[in-house]
Design a protein around this motif. Sequence first.
Motif, mmCIF file in Angstrom:
data_model
loop_
_atom_site.group_PDB
_atom_site.id
_atom_site.type_symbol
_atom_site.label_atom_id
_atom_site.label_comp_id
_atom_site.label_asym_id
_atom_site.label_seq_id
_atom_site.Cartn_x
_atom_site.Cartn_y
_atom_site.Cartn_z
ATOM 1 N N ILE A 1 81.881 52.039 -21.776
ATOM 2 C CA ILE A 1 82.082 51.274 -23.014
ATOM 3 C C ILE A 1 82.873 52.106 -24.016
ATOM 4 C CG2 ILE A 1 80.904 50.321 -25.040
ATOM 5 C CD1 ILE A 1 78.648 49.426 -23.120
ATOM 6 N N ALA A 2 82.490 53.376 -24.190
ATOM 7 C CA ALA A 2 83.155 54.242 -25.172
ATOM 8 C C ALA A 2 84.622 54.482 -24.813
ATOM 9 C CB ALA A 2 82.419 55.580 -25.279
ATOM 10 N N LEU A 3 84.908 54.761 -23.562
ATOM 11 C CA LEU A 3 86.281 55.076 -23.156
ATOM 12 C C LEU A 3 87.200 53.853 -23.229
ATOM 13 C CD1 LEU A 3 85.589 57.513 -20.172
ATOM 14 C CD2 LEU A 3 86.404 58.085 -22.477
ATOM 15 N N ILE A 4 86.725 52.721 -22.724
ATOM 16 C CA ILE A 4 87.561 51.509 -22.741
ATOM 17 C C ILE A 4 87.810 51.039 -24.169
ATOM 18 C CG2 ILE A 4 87.641 49.058 -22.127
ATOM 19 C CD1 ILE A 4 86.246 49.826 -19.484
ATOM 20 N N SER A 5 86.751 50.968 -24.966
ATOM 21 C CA SER A 5 86.929 50.489 -26.340
ATOM 22 C C SER A 5 87.742 51.478 -27.168
ATOM 23 C CB SER A 5 85.580 50.204 -27.001
ATOM 24 O OG SER A 5 84.755 51.341 -26.981
ATOM 25 N N SER A 6 87.616 52.773 -26.910
ATOM 26 C CA SER A 6 88.427 53.768 -27.626
ATOM 27 C C SER A 6 89.900 53.616 -27.276
ATOM 28 C CB SER A 6 87.962 55.184 -27.291
ATOM 29 O OG SER A 6 86.666 55.405 -27.781
ATOM 30 N N ALA A 7 90.194 53.356 -26.010
ATOM 31 C CA ALA A 7 91.591 53.156 -25.600
ATOM 32 C C ALA A 7 92.179 51.927 -26.295
ATOM 33 C CB ALA A 7 91.673 53.011 -24.082
ATOM 34 N N ILE A 8 91.415 50.839 -26.329
ATOM 35 C CA ILE A 8 91.885 49.627 -27.012
ATOM 36 C C ILE A 8 92.053 49.892 -28.501
ATOM 37 C CG2 ILE A 8 91.289 47.240 -27.619
ATOM 38 C CD1 ILE A 8 89.825 47.082 -24.893
ATOM 39 N N PHE A 9 91.102 50.627 -29.096
ATOM 40 C CA PHE A 9 91.182 50.966 -30.524
ATOM 41 C C PHE A 9 92.442 51.770 -30.829
ATOM 42 C CE2 PHE A 9 90.274 53.739 -34.140
ATOM 43 C CZ PHE A 9 89.905 52.796 -35.086
ATOM 44 N N ILE A 10 92.764 52.734 -29.986
ATOM 45 C CA ILE A 10 93.971 53.548 -30.194
ATOM 46 C C ILE A 10 95.225 52.681 -30.102
ATOM 47 C CG2 ILE A 10 95.379 55.396 -29.168
ATOM 48 C CD1 ILE A 10 92.681 56.801 -28.506
#
Length: 193
Positions: free
Chosen positions: A18-27
């Motif tokens: 969850i953290a990695l996927i959402s962080s990538a989308i956020f970036i």
Amino acid sequence: MKTFFDEMSSIEQTFWIIALISSAIFIIIFILTFIGGDVDSDMEADGTDFEADDGGVGFQFFTFKNVVAFFTIFGWTGITCLNSDLSVPTTIVISTIAGLLMMVIISFLFYWVYKLAESGTLKINNAVGKIGEVYLPIGANRSKMGKVQIKVQGNLRELEALTDNSEDLKTGTVVKVIEIISAELLLVEKLTK
């Protein structure tokens, strides 16, 4: 040889994913915001309307950016809590609260930015009844467009104007706005003493 994920429990793996996927989308959203891209769109889920937050109307809680922010904070907070040896239920509660708090903060930020942008937009109807001064001469009976300087919404504006007066209005003549002819064109009359 064990990989990074093999040494974790399934709940830890879930929080990391969850953290990695959402962080990538956020970036990606962050980068697109600065280069002028528009990543918001309308989406529906279970009858709930998620509206775009492109400077839209008022306070919006359920937007794409807010949902991404929720999952980003939820994931990283969960990882931190699990690394601090908190129980899984406590981790989920703390992560959910942190995610919701981030959604509220982002909603207020977009609302505040929208209000700032809105306050600088000229609402031409606010000029009606205002007193100003002719800047560029205005021809009699709408024969020649001129300009007036007038204080609208706390700012001195220079707007195009016409008059129905039978005489030309020279530079420096004090006038009153009596009507809005079009989007940025005023109808003025000479102010008599």
